[in-house]
Write an enzyme that holds these catalytic residues in place. Sequence first.
Site, PDB file in Angstrom:
ATOM      1  N   LYS A  13       6.026  -4.910  -5.413  1.00 17.46           N
ATOM      2  CA  LYS A  13       4.623  -4.895  -5.033  1.00 17.46           C
ATOM      3  C   LYS A  13       4.544  -3.935  -3.880  1.00 17.46           C
ATOM      4  O   LYS A  13       3.721  -2.988  -3.934  1.00 17.46           O
ATOM      5  CB  LYS A  13       4.036  -6.264  -4.458  1.00 17.46           C
ATOM      6  CG  LYS A  13       4.087  -7.360  -5.601  1.00 17.46           C
ATOM      7  CD  LYS A  13       3.541  -8.566  -5.079  1.00 17.46           C
ATOM      8  CE  LYS A  13       4.299  -9.446  -3.757  1.00 17.46           C
ATOM      9  NZ  LYS A  13       5.638  -9.687  -4.103  1.00 17.46           N
ATOM     10  N   ARG A  88      -2.188 -16.046  -2.046  1.00 17.17           N
ATOM     11  CA  ARG A  88      -0.982 -16.593  -2.481  1.00 17.17           C
ATOM     12  C   ARG A  88      -1.125 -18.127  -2.974  1.00 17.17           C
ATOM     13  O   ARG A  88      -0.105 -18.761  -3.485  1.00 17.17           O
ATOM     14  CB  ARG A  88       0.071 -16.591  -1.644  1.00 17.17           C
ATOM     15  CG  ARG A  88       1.311 -15.781  -1.834  1.00 17.17           C
ATOM     16  CD  ARG A  88       1.978 -15.724  -0.526  1.00 17.17           C
ATOM     17  NE  ARG A  88       3.277 -15.045  -0.615  1.00 17.17           N
ATOM     18  CZ  ARG A  88       3.784 -13.889  -0.572  1.00 17.17           C
ATOM     19  NH1 ARG A  88       2.992 -12.894  -0.032  1.00 17.17           N
ATOM     20  NH2 ARG A  88       5.099 -13.743  -0.486  1.00 17.17           N
ATOM     21  N   ARG A 127      17.702  -4.950  -0.400  1.00 18.53           N
ATOM     22  CA  ARG A 127      16.642  -4.295   0.122  1.00 18.53           C
ATOM     23  C   ARG A 127      16.733  -3.893   1.680  1.00 18.53           C
ATOM     24  O   ARG A 127      17.314  -4.813   2.213  1.00 18.53           O
ATOM     25  CB  ARG A 127      15.105  -5.120   0.162  1.00 18.53           C
ATOM     26  CG  ARG A 127      13.965  -4.495   1.019  1.00 18.53           C
ATOM     27  CD  ARG A 127      12.588  -5.179   0.815  1.00 18.53           C
ATOM     28  NE  ARG A 127      12.839  -6.677   0.739  1.00 18.53           N
ATOM     29  CZ  ARG A 127      11.783  -7.482   0.168  1.00 18.53           C
ATOM     30  NH1 ARG A 127      10.800  -6.830  -0.271  1.00 18.53           N
ATOM     31  NH2 ARG A 127      12.012  -8.798   0.587  1.00 18.53           N
ATOM     32  N   ARG A 160      15.577  -7.851   6.177  1.00 18.27           N
ATOM     33  CA  ARG A 160      14.766  -8.673   6.585  1.00 18.27           C
ATOM     34  C   ARG A 160      15.425 -10.007   6.753  1.00 18.27           C
ATOM     35  O   ARG A 160      16.259 -10.353   5.791  1.00 18.27           O
ATOM     36  CB  ARG A 160      13.463  -9.006   5.465  1.00 18.27           C
ATOM     37  CG  ARG A 160      12.478  -7.910   5.870  1.00 18.27           C
ATOM     38  CD  ARG A 160      11.518  -7.828   4.655  1.00 18.27           C
ATOM     39  NE  ARG A 160      11.345  -9.170   4.203  1.00 18.27           N
ATOM     40  CZ  ARG A 160      10.302  -9.321   3.209  1.00 18.27           C
ATOM     41  NH1 ARG A 160       9.619  -8.112   2.707  1.00 18.27           N
ATOM     42  NH2 ARG A 160       9.699 -10.547   2.571  1.00 18.27           N
ATOM     43  N   ARG A 171      11.796 -18.881  -2.040  1.00 16.73           N
ATOM     44  CA  ARG A 171      10.582 -18.203  -2.064  1.00 16.73           C
ATOM     45  C   ARG A 171      10.367 -18.036  -3.403  1.00 16.73           C
ATOM     46  O   ARG A 171       8.972 -18.174  -3.887  1.00 16.73           O
ATOM     47  CB  ARG A 171      10.939 -16.687  -1.451  1.00 16.73           C
ATOM     48  CG  ARG A 171      11.057 -16.720  -0.011  1.00 16.73           C
ATOM     49  CD  ARG A 171      11.389 -15.502   0.770  1.00 16.73           C
ATOM     50  NE  ARG A 171      10.939 -14.221   0.145  1.00 16.73           N
ATOM     51  CZ  ARG A 171      11.498 -13.036   0.526  1.00 16.73           C
ATOM     52  NH1 ARG A 171      12.584 -12.929   0.784  1.00 16.73           N
ATOM     53  NH2 ARG A 171      10.876 -11.959  -0.101  1.00 16.73           N
TER      54      ARG A 171
HETATM   55  P1  AP5 Z   1       9.605  -4.751  -2.707  1.00 15.17           P
HETATM   56  O1  AP5 Z   1       8.817  -3.579  -3.172  1.00 15.17           O
HETATM   57  O2  AP5 Z   1       9.867  -4.806  -1.418  1.00 15.17           O
HETATM   58  O3  AP5 Z   1       9.026  -5.966  -3.465  1.00 15.17           O
HETATM   59  P2  AP5 Z   1       8.002  -7.087  -3.123  1.00 15.17           P
HETATM   60  O4  AP5 Z   1       7.341  -7.401  -4.411  1.00 15.17           O
HETATM   61  O5  AP5 Z   1       6.987  -6.241  -2.228  1.00 15.17           O
HETATM   62  O6  AP5 Z   1       8.733  -8.122  -2.374  1.00 15.17           O
HETATM   63  P3  AP5 Z   1       8.659  -8.935  -1.277  1.00 15.17           P
HETATM   64  O7  AP5 Z   1       9.737  -9.538  -0.984  1.00 15.17           O
HETATM   65  O8  AP5 Z   1       7.935  -8.087   0.151  1.00 15.17           O
HETATM   66  O9  AP5 Z   1       7.578 -10.006  -1.612  1.00 15.17           O
HETATM   67  P4  AP5 Z   1       7.110 -11.139  -0.886  1.00 15.17           P
HETATM   68  O10 AP5 Z   1       5.598 -11.652  -1.825  1.00 15.17           O
HETATM   69  O11 AP5 Z   1       8.107 -12.367  -1.109  1.00 15.17           O
HETATM   70  O12 AP5 Z   1       7.252 -10.913   0.668  1.00 15.17           O
HETATM   71  P5  AP5 Z   1       6.050 -10.797   1.915  1.00 15.17           P
HETATM   72  O13 AP5 Z   1       6.357  -9.789   2.515  1.00 15.17           O
HETATM   73  O14 AP5 Z   1       4.681 -10.473   0.998  1.00 15.17           O
HETATM   74  O15 AP5 Z   1      10.904  -4.444  -3.671  1.00 15.17           O
HETATM   75  C1  AP5 Z   1      12.188  -5.476  -3.486  1.00 15.17           C
HETATM   76  C2  AP5 Z   1      13.219  -4.282  -3.580  1.00 15.17           C
HETATM   77  O16 AP5 Z   1      13.592  -4.087  -4.931  1.00 15.17           O
HETATM   78  C3  AP5 Z   1      13.324  -3.077  -2.837  1.00 15.17           C
HETATM   79  O17 AP5 Z   1      14.638  -2.966  -2.110  1.00 15.17           O
HETATM   80  C4  AP5 Z   1      13.032  -2.180  -3.632  1.00 15.17           C
HETATM   81  O18 AP5 Z   1      13.478  -0.742  -3.395  1.00 15.17           O
HETATM   82  C5  AP5 Z   1      13.612  -2.445  -5.141  1.00 15.17           C
HETATM   83  N1  AP5 Z   1      12.779  -2.166  -6.251  1.00 15.17           N
HETATM   84  C6  AP5 Z   1      11.535  -2.107  -6.348  1.00 15.17           C
HETATM   85  N2  AP5 Z   1      11.160  -1.745  -7.759  1.00 15.17           N
HETATM   86  C7  AP5 Z   1      12.391  -1.568  -8.281  1.00 15.17           C
HETATM   87  C8  AP5 Z   1      12.643  -1.091  -9.548  1.00 15.17           C
HETATM   88  N3  AP5 Z   1      11.625  -0.774 -10.569  1.00 15.17           N
HETATM   89  N4  AP5 Z   1      14.207  -0.794  -9.952  1.00 15.17           N
HETATM   90  C9  AP5 Z   1      14.891  -1.465  -8.958  1.00 15.17           C
HETATM   91  N5  AP5 Z   1      14.753  -1.848  -7.907  1.00 15.17           N
HETATM   92  C10 AP5 Z   1      13.329  -1.816  -7.364  1.00 15.17           C
HETATM   93  O19 AP5 Z   1       6.009 -12.165   2.552  1.00 15.17           O
HETATM   94  C11 AP5 Z   1       7.222 -12.734   3.381  1.00 15.17           C
HETATM   95  C12 AP5 Z   1       6.765 -14.137   3.807  1.00 15.17           C
HETATM   96  O20 AP5 Z   1       5.371 -13.966   4.629  1.00 15.17           O
HETATM   97  C13 AP5 Z   1       6.376 -15.046   2.761  1.00 15.17           C
HETATM   98  O21 AP5 Z   1       7.738 -15.747   2.336  1.00 15.17           O
HETATM   99  C14 AP5 Z   1       5.500 -16.087   3.561  1.00 15.17           C
HETATM  100  O22 AP5 Z   1       6.205 -16.920   4.411  1.00 15.17           O
HETATM  101  C15 AP5 Z   1       4.557 -15.080   4.288  1.00 15.17           C
HETATM  102  N6  AP5 Z   1       3.419 -14.796   3.768  1.00 15.17           N
HETATM  103  C16 AP5 Z   1       3.064 -13.445   3.357  1.00 15.17           C
HETATM  104  N7  AP5 Z   1       2.134 -13.522   2.832  1.00 15.17           N
HETATM  105  C17 AP5 Z   1       1.477 -14.807   3.125  1.00 15.17           C
HETATM  106  C18 AP5 Z   1       0.179 -15.516   2.359  1.00 15.17           C
HETATM  107  N8  AP5 Z   1      -0.472 -14.754   1.731  1.00 15.17           N
HETATM  108  N9  AP5 Z   1       0.268 -16.834   2.700  1.00 15.17           N
HETATM  109  C19 AP5 Z   1       1.224 -17.383   3.112  1.00 15.17           C
HETATM  110  N10 AP5 Z   1       2.417 -16.863   3.687  1.00 15.17           N
HETATM  111  C20 AP5 Z   1       2.651 -15.650   3.418  1.00 15.17           C
END
Ligand code: AP5
Length: 217
Positions: A13, A88, A127, A160, A171
């Site tokens: 994402k 979410r 990552r 991270r 997660r």
């Molecule tokens: P990346 O693009 O970083 O993936 P992502 O989908 O953004 O993954 P996240 O882990 O950031 O999502 P998340 O939803 O768990 O975390 P968030 O920060 O929102 O890609 C991942 C890796 O894969 C990278 O290294 C990239 O290079 C690689 N990659 C990408 N595409 C690829 C491909 N096609 N082929 C190969 N490699 C590839 O949330 C973190 C925490 O914050 C949550 O756990 C929660 O505690 C809190 N939080 C955030 N939002 C909320 C909410 N709305 N409500 C409650 N808690 C929340």
Amino acid sequence: MNLILIGPPGAGKGTQAQRLIDLLKIPQISTGDMLRAAKAAGTPLGLEAKKHMDRGELVPDQVVIGLVEERLKAEDCRSGYMLDGFPRTLPQAEALEKLLGRMNKKLDHVVLIEVDDEIIVERITGRRSCPKCNRIFHIKFDPPKQGACACGYRGEMVHRADDREDVIRERLRVYHAQTAPLVEFYRKQGLIRAVKGVGSLDEVFDRISKVLGSKGA
Ligand code: AP5
């Protein structure tokens, strides 16, 4: 254009959002990035968020809804935005609906990036991100070119705190239990645009561009 990017942790994402900014000229609103910034600044909200994030749990709805509400009122969101990681939970989706209703706005697309759980662990453990501009890398699939980020930063990239295998599994569990039901919520509204999140970064970007009706890379 107002859109949501939804999908499991590590689906890509954030990576695709960073590319879509150039294509769509709208800001990325990442609740994960906002919460990490609050955590790094040591604000009361950040300290509260840290307890949940480090365990792979969701931060309480009211905390996140408040953050998004403030952000959506900013000037740069007037012609659209891309929500990454929000909503979410069902209460978050309902709060967003009410908020958009009050602002006389509506959602255009909910892009669902689909990736199987087995692929996620390798993606997330590898990552890294730039501490200066937050650009996302992968040590194997998308390493920094000549050890530097495009923003000019040259040095150690950030791993991270919640990117440990045990936390990733939690997660994923939380995603399937609390976030995946939103797909049905938005499908009933005719908003889901599902794309496969496997393949090269460019291939995934092209698929997303097509479902949005925009010209790809
Ligand atoms: P990346 O693009 O970083 O993936 P992502 O989908 O953004 O993954 P996240 O882990 O950031 O999502 P998340 O939803 O768990 O975390 P968030 O920060 O929102 O890609 C991942 C890796 O894969 C990278 O290294 C990239 O290079 C690689 N990659 C990408 N595409 C690829 C491909 N096609 N082929 C190969 N490699 C590839 O949330 C973190 C925490 O914050 C949550 O756990 C929660 O505690 C809190 N939080 C955030 N939002 C909320 C909410 N709305 N409500 C409650 N808690 C929340």
